[in-house]
Design an enzyme around this catalytic site. Structure first.
Site, PDB file in Angstrom:
ATOM      1  N   HIS A  11      27.578  34.494  46.191  1.00 51.86           N
ATOM      2  CA  HIS A  11      28.320  34.523  44.937  1.00 51.86           C
ATOM      3  C   HIS A  11      29.815  34.498  45.223  1.00 51.86           C
ATOM      4  O   HIS A  11      30.241  34.725  46.348  1.00 51.86           O
ATOM      5  CB  HIS A  11      27.959  35.753  44.092  1.00 51.86           C
ATOM      6  N   HIS A  70      42.167  28.301  48.083  1.00 50.95           N
ATOM      7  CA  HIS A  70      41.584  27.829  46.833  1.00 50.95           C
ATOM      8  C   HIS A  70      40.093  27.597  47.003  1.00 50.95           C
ATOM      9  O   HIS A  70      39.581  27.592  48.112  1.00 50.95           O
ATOM     10  CB  HIS A  70      42.266  26.542  46.362  1.00 50.95           C
ATOM     11  N   GLU A 119      40.382  23.497  42.989  1.00 51.51           N
ATOM     12  CA  GLU A 119      40.566  22.070  43.218  1.00 51.51           C
ATOM     13  C   GLU A 119      39.311  21.372  42.727  1.00 51.51           C
ATOM     14  O   GLU A 119      38.195  21.827  42.992  1.00 51.51           O
ATOM     15  CB  GLU A 119      40.755  21.804  44.717  1.00 51.51           C
TER      16      GLU A 119
END
EC number: 2.5.1.-
Length: 154
Positions: A11, A70, A119
């Site tokens: 997760h 990211h 992204e």
């Protein structure tokens, strides 16, 4: 199944400053489906990915903006205009992307209300490896690991 192997990502958990704002953002931007909500936590399903949020109001969040860290999600090249419009229409903070070679493929970078960066990327690890092997032969490549990766994904 082999023992003692990482099976995949279980997760993703994000610390958020305002749970209700984050819930709205992830529902609208990603079409994430909430599974459970509580006073300070929420779980979502994002196309099979378990997203979790914990509200932590007193966390310093300024430093996150200086990092390239990211999470990238895959999208199809032909869906890029859809995502650009959707993010714009929702007033999402779209970030200036870095300069890249066409071999890197196309991306859109943006952040959530707490500055977590995302992204939407049109390429794959295989595209990137091929580009690097063709254009950047000075890099070190572990051919055995690359072959194993290709074999696992046939």
């Amino acid at each position: 199944m082999e023992n003692n192997k990482i099976l995949g990502i279980n997760h993703l958990l994000f610390s958020v400053s305002d749970l209700s704002v984050s819930i709205s953002f992830y529902e609208k931007v990603f079409d994430a489906k909430w599974l459970v909500k509580a006073e300070k936590t929420a779980y979502f399903d994002l196309n099979g990915i378990w997203l979790a949020f914990n509200e932590e109001k007193d966390i310093k969040r300024q430093e996150i903006h200086d990092s390239y860290t990211h999470i990238a999600f895959s999208i199809q090249q032909e869906d890029l205009p859809f995502w650009e419009k959707k993010l714009h229409d929702l007033g999402v903070n779209v970030l200036k992307g870095r300069k890249r070679h066409e071999g890197d493929r196309d991306s859109i970078y943006f952040s959530d209300p707490d500055g977590h960066k995302f992204e939407l990327h049109t390429g794959s690890v295989f595209d990137r490896l091929q580009y690097y092997q063709n254009e950047k032969p000075h890099l070190s490549f572990h051919e055995g690991h690359i072959k194993a990766l290709y074999d696992r994904n046939k």
